[in-house]
Every structure is written in structure tokens, then in C-alpha cells.
Design a protein around this motif. Structure first.
Motif, PDB file in Angstrom:
ATOM      1  N   MET A   1      26.511   7.409  68.081  1.00 31.48           N
ATOM      2  CA  MET A   1      27.128   7.044  66.829  1.00 31.48           C
ATOM      3  C   MET A   1      28.594   7.479  66.858  1.00 31.48           C
ATOM      4  N   PRO A   2      29.500   6.572  66.482  1.00 27.66           N
ATOM      5  CA  PRO A   2      30.919   6.929  66.531  1.00 27.66           C
ATOM      6  C   PRO A   2      31.297   7.933  65.445  1.00 27.66           C
ATOM      7  N   ALA A   3      32.296   8.724  65.758  1.00 25.12           N
ATOM      8  CA  ALA A   3      32.887   9.635  64.773  1.00 25.12           C
ATOM      9  C   ALA A   3      34.066   8.902  64.145  1.00 25.12           C
ATOM     10  N   THR A   4      34.187   9.006  62.830  1.00 32.67           N
ATOM     11  CA  THR A   4      35.270   8.313  62.128  1.00 32.67           C
ATOM     12  C   THR A   4      35.923   9.252  61.130  1.00 32.67           C
ATOM     13  N   GLU A   5      37.249   9.154  61.036  1.00 27.37           N
ATOM     14  CA  GLU A   5      38.034   9.882  60.040  1.00 27.37           C
ATOM     15  C   GLU A   5      38.945   8.861  59.384  1.00 27.37           C
ATOM     16  N   THR A   6      38.861   8.745  58.061  1.00 23.87           N
ATOM     17  CA  THR A   6      39.703   7.823  57.305  1.00 23.87           C
ATOM     18  C   THR A   6      40.344   8.575  56.154  1.00 23.87           C
ATOM     19  N   PHE A   7      41.647   8.343  55.959  1.00 22.43           N
ATOM     20  CA  PHE A   7      42.339   8.946  54.822  1.00 22.43           C
ATOM     21  C   PHE A   7      43.493   8.036  54.422  1.00 22.43           C
ATOM     22  N   ARG A   8      43.999   8.276  53.232  1.00 26.18           N
ATOM     23  CA  ARG A   8      45.144   7.529  52.706  1.00 26.18           C
ATOM     24  C   ARG A   8      46.260   8.506  52.343  1.00 26.18           C
ATOM     25  N   ILE A   9      47.481   8.011  52.493  1.00 21.71           N
ATOM     26  CA  ILE A   9      48.644   8.779  52.045  1.00 21.71           C
ATOM     27  C   ILE A   9      49.518   7.863  51.206  1.00 21.71           C
ATOM     28  N   PRO A  10      50.285   8.421  50.274  1.00 18.97           N
ATOM     29  CA  PRO A  10      51.251   7.605  49.535  1.00 18.97           C
ATOM     30  C   PRO A  10      52.316   7.057  50.482  1.00 18.97           C
ATOM     31  N   LYS A  11      52.831   5.891  50.164  1.00 22.46           N
ATOM     32  CA  LYS A  11      53.845   5.226  50.988  1.00 22.46           C
ATOM     33  C   LYS A  11      55.205   5.899  50.774  1.00 22.46           C
ATOM     34  N   HIS A  12      55.346   7.051  51.391  1.00 26.76           N
ATOM     35  CA  HIS A  12      56.617   7.766  51.317  1.00 26.76           C
ATOM     36  C   HIS A  12      56.777   8.592  52.587  1.00 26.76           C
ATOM     37  N   ARG A  13      57.990   8.633  53.114  1.00 28.95           N
ATOM     38  CA  ARG A  13      58.248   9.347  54.380  1.00 28.95           C
ATOM     39  C   ARG A  13      57.814  10.813  54.356  1.00 28.95           C
ATOM     40  N   ARG A  14      57.899  11.458  53.202  1.00 30.56           N
ATOM     41  CA  ARG A  14      57.549  12.882  53.162  1.00 30.56           C
ATOM     42  C   ARG A  14      56.067  13.128  53.446  1.00 30.56           C
ATOM     43  N   HIS A  15      55.228  12.076  53.418  1.00 28.88           N
ATOM     44  CA  HIS A  15      53.799  12.226  53.679  1.00 28.88           C
ATOM     45  C   HIS A  15      53.423  11.957  55.139  1.00 28.88           C
ATOM     46  N   VAL A  16      54.384  11.511  55.950  1.00 28.52           N
ATOM     47  CA  VAL A  16      54.114  11.245  57.360  1.00 28.52           C
ATOM     48  C   VAL A  16      53.656  12.514  58.094  1.00 28.52           C
ATOM     49  N   PRO A  17      54.284  13.675  57.903  1.00 25.68           N
ATOM     50  CA  PRO A  17      53.789  14.888  58.580  1.00 25.68           C
ATOM     51  C   PRO A  17      52.346  15.234  58.206  1.00 25.68           C
ATOM     52  N   ASP A  18      51.951  14.967  56.967  1.00 28.49           N
ATOM     53  CA  ASP A  18      50.568  15.209  56.557  1.00 28.49           C
ATOM     54  C   ASP A  18      49.619  14.312  57.346  1.00 28.49           C
ATOM     55  N   ALA A  19      49.987  13.059  57.530  1.00 32.90           N
ATOM     56  CA  ALA A  19      49.159  12.146  58.325  1.00 32.90           C
ATOM     57  C   ALA A  19      49.034  12.655  59.756  1.00 32.90           C
ATOM     58  N   ARG A  20      50.145  13.106  60.322  1.00 35.32           N
ATOM     59  CA  ARG A  20      50.134  13.649  61.691  1.00 35.32           C
ATOM     60  C   ARG A  20      49.191  14.844  61.788  1.00 35.32           C
ATOM     61  N   ARG A  21      49.262  15.760  60.807  1.00 33.28           N
ATOM     62  CA  ARG A  21      48.383  16.944  60.814  1.00 33.28           C
ATOM     63  C   ARG A  21      46.913  16.553  60.719  1.00 33.28           C
ATOM     64  N   ARG A  22      46.609  15.579  59.882  1.00 33.09           N
ATOM     65  CA  ARG A  22      45.216  15.167  59.713  1.00 33.09           C
ATOM     66  C   ARG A  22      44.675  14.500  60.975  1.00 33.09           C
ATOM     67  N   VAL A  23      45.499  13.721  61.648  1.00 34.35           N
ATOM     68  CA  VAL A  23      45.091  13.112  62.915  1.00 34.35           C
ATOM     69  C   VAL A  23      44.863  14.204  63.950  1.00 34.35           C
TER      70      VAL A  23
END
Length: 143
Positions: free
Chosen positions: A1-23
């Protein structure tokens, strides 16, 4: 069974580091090798940055999905500007922008985009290095 991680961030550059951390956190939790994880994190940064920069929908959210099957890892970044598909751009040496998709093409085993009913999705697929196979480089190619 595959492992999956899904999340959303607001469309703003200041949230890009948060996406990187979550990945990074998801890949570490799945035990993905450091070299491959570095490539996936770099491309997540590029694709999320592209989405927040180029999506023309106000108050949009960018969705990031990682799926790990053991034989492949897929990164998907979606935004609601479905009619604005990315194009690979060949940048001149003196251009400061426009190399993100070239980097995706260089580091991923395959990549592409698709239109869905309400979003577009840009994806990158990685084939994990086998323990006894010759090691493939996920280092950036000269651009």
C-alpha cells in the motif's frame, strides 16, 4: 500500500518554506535516501514557488501531494489556475529566472502536467535507487 502525504498552503511566497519542511518531514518518515530526498525537496520548492508566483486566482491554495510506492515516488503540486499550463523555458545565461522546469526535467525521472476539472497539476516522478544497483545521480545537470 502506498504512503501518501497531502497538504495545502496559501498562495503566498512566505509559505514556500513551510511546504519544503513538510515534504522533508514526510520523506524522512518514509526513510527515503538523503540524495533522493534532497532532489525531491528542491523540486518541491521549485514547483510550489512556480504555483504561488504564476497562479492568477486570488486567495488560492496550493496543494502538495507526495506518494511513495517503494518502486517510485511522485510529487504533485496543484493550483486552481487550470488554464495556465507551465512550459519548459530555455533561459539565456544572463537571465535570472526561468530555470525551474529545466531543473525539474534534469532531476526527475519523468515529469509533466495535467488539467483536472478545477485545477492543474504539475508532477515529477522519481525512481528510488536500488540498494544493489549502480547509483544514479540526482545531482543537478549543468544548465
Amino acid at each position: 500500500m502506498p504512503a501518501t502525504e497531502t497538504f495545502r498552503i496559501p498562495k503566498h511566497r512566505r509559505h514556500v518554506p513551510d511546504a519544503r519542511r513538510r515534504v522533508r518531514k514526510a520523506l524522512a518518515g518514509w526513510g527515503v535516501a538523503a540524495q533522493l530526498a534532497d532532489s525531491v525537496i528542491l523540486l518541491a520548492n521549485e514547483l510550489v514557488t512556480n504555483a504561488v508566483t504564476h497562479c492568477r486566482i486570488s486567495d488560492a491554495q496550493v496543494q502538495v501531494t507526495l506518494t511513495f510506492h517503494g518502486t517510485e515516488l511522485v510529487l504533485e503540486v496543484s493550483d486552481p489556475d487550470r488554464n495556465r499550463l507551465p512550459r519548459l523555458h530555455h533561459s539565456a545565461p544572463d537571465e535570472e529566472r526561468g530555470r525551474g522546469l529545466a531543473l525539474v526535467a534534469a532531476l526527475a525521472d519523468a515529469w509533466g502536467c495535467r488539467q483536472e476539472p478545477y485545477t492543474k497539476c504539475v508532477w515529477a516522478r522519481f525512481l528510488p535507487v536500488e540498494a544493489d544497483a549502480p547509483e544514479r545521480s540526482h545531482a543537478p545537470a549543468a544548465l
